[in-house]
Design a protein around this motif. Structure first.
Motif, PDB file in Angstrom:
ATOM      1  N   ARG A  95       0.830  -1.206   0.000  1.00 18.43           N
ATOM      2  CA  ARG A  95       0.000   0.000   0.000  1.00 18.43           C
ATOM      3  C   ARG A  95       0.866   1.258   0.000  1.00 18.43           C
ATOM      4  O   ARG A  95       0.560   2.240  -0.680  1.00 18.43           O
ATOM      5  CB  ARG A  95      -0.921   0.013   1.221  1.00 18.43           C
ATOM      6  N   LYS A 106      -1.133  -5.250  -7.599  1.00 14.61           N
ATOM      7  CA  LYS A 106      -2.524  -5.695  -7.641  1.00 14.61           C
ATOM      8  C   LYS A 106      -2.617  -7.070  -8.304  1.00 14.61           C
ATOM      9  O   LYS A 106      -3.319  -7.963  -7.830  1.00 14.61           O
ATOM     10  CB  LYS A 106      -3.359  -4.670  -8.418  1.00 14.61           C
ATOM     11  N   GLY A 154      -1.676  -9.791  -6.094  1.00 14.40           N
ATOM     12  CA  GLY A 154      -2.608 -10.003  -4.985  1.00 14.40           C
ATOM     13  C   GLY A 154      -2.155  -9.424  -3.661  1.00 14.40           C
ATOM     14  O   GLY A 154      -2.724  -9.748  -2.614  1.00 14.40           O
ATOM     15  N   THR A 161      -4.888  -7.047  -1.867  1.00 14.21           N
ATOM     16  CA  THR A 161      -6.173  -7.625  -1.498  1.00 14.21           C
ATOM     17  C   THR A 161      -6.144  -8.080  -0.046  1.00 14.21           C
ATOM     18  O   THR A 161      -5.260  -8.836   0.357  1.00 14.21           O
ATOM     19  CB  THR A 161      -6.505  -8.829  -2.403  1.00 14.21           C
ATOM     20  N   ARG A 162      -7.116  -7.625   0.729  1.00 15.04           N
ATOM     21  CA  ARG A 162      -7.217  -8.005   2.136  1.00 15.04           C
ATOM     22  C   ARG A 162      -7.712  -9.436   2.221  1.00 15.04           C
ATOM     23  O   ARG A 162      -8.778  -9.774   1.697  1.00 15.04           O
ATOM     24  CB  ARG A 162      -8.191  -7.045   2.846  1.00 15.04           C
ATOM     25  N   ASP A 163      -6.945 -10.313   2.866  1.00 17.92           N
ATOM     26  CA  ASP A 163      -7.354 -11.706   3.058  1.00 17.92           C
ATOM     27  C   ASP A 163      -8.207 -11.757   4.327  1.00 17.92           C
ATOM     28  O   ASP A 163      -7.676 -11.696   5.435  1.00 17.92           O
ATOM     29  CB  ASP A 163      -6.128 -12.604   3.177  1.00 17.92           C
ATOM     30  N   SER A 164      -9.515 -11.841   4.166  1.00 17.22           N
ATOM     31  CA  SER A 164     -10.426 -11.694   5.297  1.00 17.22           C
ATOM     32  C   SER A 164     -10.704 -12.998   6.049  1.00 17.22           C
ATOM     33  O   SER A 164     -11.507 -13.012   6.969  1.00 17.22           O
ATOM     34  CB  SER A 164     -11.751 -11.113   4.805  1.00 17.22           C
TER      35      SER A 164
END
Length: 128
Positions: free
Chosen positions: A83, A97, A100, A103-106
């Protein structure tokens, strides 16, 4: 250029980083990154964003990380660095991007439910 402050999260780990132009030094919770993340795999995870955008040795990173385990913390730091590199130069965004890293790994651990042994496992059933 001023200090860039970003946050990265993974599972329950939260990493706050401060990115400044420098010689490529990284400190994690006041210790050298190689001391805090001792394995080679974790070191590679930390340096992936820099390798992708040819930023090796150009920035100093100060990291505060808490929560989760060591692997989740390393991936949270990777996200925060990615970021920050996007804020440094917008041209860094597409490769990061694609890989990956932004990308937030939730995915989280599912909570244990009452009447069960674990989150989904039932207690042993006995017919007689």
């Amino acid at each position: 250029m001023q200090v860039i402050n970003t946050v990265g999260r993974r599972k329950t780990a939260v990493a706050r980083i401060y990115l400044t132009p420098g010689k490529g030094e990284m400190t994690v919770n006041g210790r050298k990154s190689s001391d805090y993340f001792p394995t080679e795999v974790l070191q590679i995870i930390l340096n992936q964003p820099f390798g992708l955008v040819n930023g090796d040795g150009k920035f100093d990173v100060k990291v505060n990380v808490r929560g989760g385990g060591i692997s989740g913390q390393a991936e949270a730091v990777r996200m925060a660095i990615s970021r920050a590199l996007c804020e440094v130069d917008a041209a860094n965004r597409p490769p990061l991007k694609k890989e990956g890293f932004l990308t937030r790994d939730s995915r989280m651990v599912e909570r244990k439910k009452y009447g069960r042994a674990k989150a989904r496992k039932r207690f042993q059933f006995s017919k007689r």
